[in-house]
Design a protein around this motif. Structure first.
Motif, PDB file in Angstrom:
ATOM      1  N   UNK A 147       4.606 -15.663   8.632  1.00 60.09           N
ATOM      2  CA  UNK A 147       5.739 -14.745   8.536  1.00 60.09           C
ATOM      3  C   UNK A 147       5.747 -13.775   9.710  1.00 60.09           C
ATOM      4  N   UNK A 167       4.770  -1.511   1.659  1.00 59.62           N
ATOM      5  CA  UNK A 167       4.246  -2.795   1.171  1.00 59.62           C
ATOM      6  C   UNK A 167       2.901  -3.110   1.812  1.00 59.62           C
ATOM      7  N   UNK A 168       2.780  -2.902   3.131  1.00 58.48           N
ATOM      8  CA  UNK A 168       1.514  -3.242   3.787  1.00 58.48           C
ATOM      9  C   UNK A 168       0.417  -2.225   3.488  1.00 58.48           C
ATOM     10  N   UNK A 199      -0.770  -3.894   0.096  1.00 55.36           N
ATOM     11  CA  UNK A 199      -1.415  -5.213   0.035  1.00 55.36           C
ATOM     12  C   UNK A 199      -2.333  -5.520   1.210  1.00 55.36           C
ATOM     13  N   UNK A 211      -0.929 -11.581 -13.189  1.00 55.86           N
ATOM     14  CA  UNK A 211      -0.297 -11.274 -11.898  1.00 55.86           C
ATOM     15  C   UNK A 211      -0.932 -12.081 -10.767  1.00 55.86           C
ATOM     16  N   UNK A 229       0.418 -15.406  -8.316  1.00 55.75           N
ATOM     17  CA  UNK A 229       0.660 -15.107  -6.899  1.00 55.75           C
ATOM     18  C   UNK A 229       0.704 -16.415  -6.128  1.00 55.75           C
ATOM     19  N   UNK A 230       1.568 -16.492  -5.118  1.00 53.00           N
ATOM     20  CA  UNK A 230       1.795 -17.737  -4.391  1.00 53.00           C
ATOM     21  C   UNK A 230       0.578 -18.269  -3.662  1.00 53.00           C
ATOM     22  N   UNK A 285       1.068  -3.882  -9.178  1.00 50.31           N
ATOM     23  CA  UNK A 285       2.083  -4.527 -10.026  1.00 50.31           C
ATOM     24  C   UNK A 285       2.888  -3.502 -10.821  1.00 50.31           C
ATOM     25  N   UNK A 318       3.922  -0.620  -9.819  1.00 47.56           N
ATOM     26  CA  UNK A 318       4.860   0.157  -9.007  1.00 47.56           C
ATOM     27  C   UNK A 318       6.250  -0.476  -9.069  1.00 47.56           C
ATOM     28  N   UNK A 335       7.681  -7.152  -5.090  1.00 46.52           N
ATOM     29  CA  UNK A 335       8.054  -7.436  -3.709  1.00 46.52           C
ATOM     30  C   UNK A 335       6.883  -7.185  -2.752  1.00 46.52           C
ATOM     31  N   UNK A 336       6.108  -6.116  -3.056  1.00 46.50           N
ATOM     32  CA  UNK A 336       4.936  -5.828  -2.226  1.00 46.50           C
ATOM     33  C   UNK A 336       3.939  -6.987  -2.262  1.00 46.50           C
ATOM     34  N   UNK A 337       3.703  -7.506  -3.466  1.00 50.07           N
ATOM     35  CA  UNK A 337       2.702  -8.564  -3.621  1.00 50.07           C
ATOM     36  C   UNK A 337       3.055  -9.799  -2.788  1.00 50.07           C
ATOM     37  N   UNK A 338       4.363 -10.030  -2.599  1.00 48.93           N
ATOM     38  CA  UNK A 338       4.781 -11.186  -1.803  1.00 48.93           C
ATOM     39  C   UNK A 338       4.344 -11.082  -0.345  1.00 48.93           C
ATOM     40  N   UNK A 339       4.018  -9.855   0.095  1.00 52.36           N
ATOM     41  CA  UNK A 339       3.620  -9.670   1.487  1.00 52.36           C
ATOM     42  C   UNK A 339       2.138  -9.897   1.699  1.00 52.36           C
ATOM     43  N   UNK A 340       1.388 -10.157   0.644  1.00 52.19           N
ATOM     44  CA  UNK A 340      -0.066 -10.324   0.780  1.00 52.19           C
ATOM     45  C   UNK A 340      -0.415 -11.506   1.668  1.00 52.19           C
TER      46      UNK A 340
END
Lengths: 285, 285
Positions: A143, A182-183, A186, A279, A283-284, B202, B204, B209-214
């Motif tokens: 990404x 976000x960063x 995570x 959770x 996660x992906x 989770x 928050x 959306x934050x977790x997707x950035x991990x």
């Protein structure tokens, strides 16, 4: 197709970007500059850059594409140094892990040319630094997050999107604020926790012996504690407001767990762990 | 060579122990019992045990070796159930991740036969549970920690050491207190931190959306947050005094990091990160 990439910072990220552009035949000439002349020279010998420039300004002179790939703390001085080589036709990007502070540095450094700057954060890297580890495939399938401001030229956001897509990356756009919070959550917070975790054990009288008992869970959990100190000092400081908010929120959640433990509340404890398990399992990754 | 292994709990750990003994030709017969009759039956069908016993007591009758491989919270009831099948010639062991509480459970449950019990913690496992994942090689090259008390029969400690060595493990001996404080630090605390880390994000508003950035750092750091809730509820509660001490010590270290961040003290921050990097880089893992 770009005529000339002006690359400021010929390290792992900058070097990989140059190689990726060359692989995709998106650039005719790469002119590079690094603070250390020996790095610039090594980049030239490795074919990462075509010409070694004696200054940042000379590297961007005549460039229609500029990548600033320096430590975040050096951003403002770098933008200032290249300002007079940047025109409204130039696409300028960075690769920083924090965006709010880099945007402010660019605003102050580039001044009237600020609109040419498209803030970019490629989620890619290696555990090892240096141009000798640069590779054209570093961004394949990774990404890249663009965080344009209200004044950023739309045409440049579009060119940046096409460029990163052409080198194999998946482009996302968000606001600088969304990015940094976000960063902080995570990426920056887990680094901070891993540093504190290792130091907290090592400082105990029996710490060295305890560490010998670590298994695979310990290994994975603490891997990021071995990250580069100068890089993480800069990232944590650059995003410190968001990092502090996340750290405080984390401590609150941890104290709730401690309260359940202290009370011996088995059911609520299991539910809290189950929430985390659910959770994380979904996660992906 | 043992005549009969009485196996209480035919899951991943117990089943792997039975298979490892069979592979090493260290046991003639395995009689197994699980709380769930379908588990016992599956273990028999898979050849993990030779005979399915209808009760824990019947599984240990005639056994010269007994392994209690049940959740730590079920320890005392199990020891009580088998007491009349245990003699001073029997070697009894467990596989629990905490030792102080299991030892107390064994003292109350086994009573006069307590000296036969050698507390054992094999540092081995899998992300998946159940007898169908049991394998003879689970303990190959792994550590097994024995935590004998003052009253534990020395001859049994010696037999336990030989047995675990023969199935491929490396045996370490320490006091129950040393064991529980070390594992609170390097195993139980990181699990607690990972659970709190995931829940803290989770919960928050923007958490999903934050977790997707991990990225990869997030992935490894939080992997253990997907651990089994019932197992970790029991482990954290069984060792809660030590876990709470470690969690409080961790929070203190974290707050020192926060203070450096808030003060913008770049040099001290880099030194603290460098200390963590050095410790973690030198770790054997």
């Amino acid at each position: 197709m770009f005529e000339q990439l002006g690359l400021i910072g010929c390290g792992l990220m900058g070097g990989s970007f140059a190689l990726a552009l060359k692989r995709a035949k998106l650039v005719k000439r790469v002119v590079g500059y690094s603070k250390s002349p020996s790095t610039t020279e090594r980049a030239r010998q490795l074919g990462v850059i075509d010409v070694a420039a004696p200054s940042a300004l000379l590297a961007v002179s005549g460039a229609d594409l500029v990548l600033v790939a320096v430590p975040v703390a050096a951003s403002e001085a770098t933008f200032k140094a290249i300002r007079h080589g940047v025109s409204s036709d130039t696409l300028v990007m960075d690769v920083g892990s924090t965006k709010g502070d880099v945007i402010e540095a660019a605003r102050r450094g580039l001044q009237t040319q600020f609109a040419s700057f498209v803030p970019a954060h490629p989620i890619a890297g290696k555990e090892v630094a240096g141009v000798e580890h640069a590779e054209a495939s570093l961004f394949d399938g990774r990404q890249v997050i663009l965080t344009p401001t209200k004044t950023t030229l739309r045409s440049n956001v579009q060119r940046a999107t096409q460029l990163w897509t052409a080198v194999g990356a998946q482009v996302l756009t968000m606001t600088p604020q969304e990015h940094d919070s976000a960063f902080a959550a995570v990426s920056h917070l887990p680094h901070l926790l891993a540093f504190a975790f290792i130091n907290g054990i090592a400082e105990q009288p029996d710490g060295a012996r305890m560490l010998e008992r670590g298994g695979t869970g310990f290994r994975d959990f603490s891997r990021i504690a071995a990250s580069d100190p100068a890089v993480w000092r800069d990232i944590l400081l650059a995003n410190r407001e968001q990092v502090l908010l996340q750290s405080q929120a984390f401590r609150k959640t941890l104290m709730q767990f401690e309260a359940l433990l202290a009370a011996g509340d088995a059911q609520a404890l299991e539910e809290a762990i189950e929430a985390a398990r659910r959770t994380r399992s979904q996660w992906r990754g």
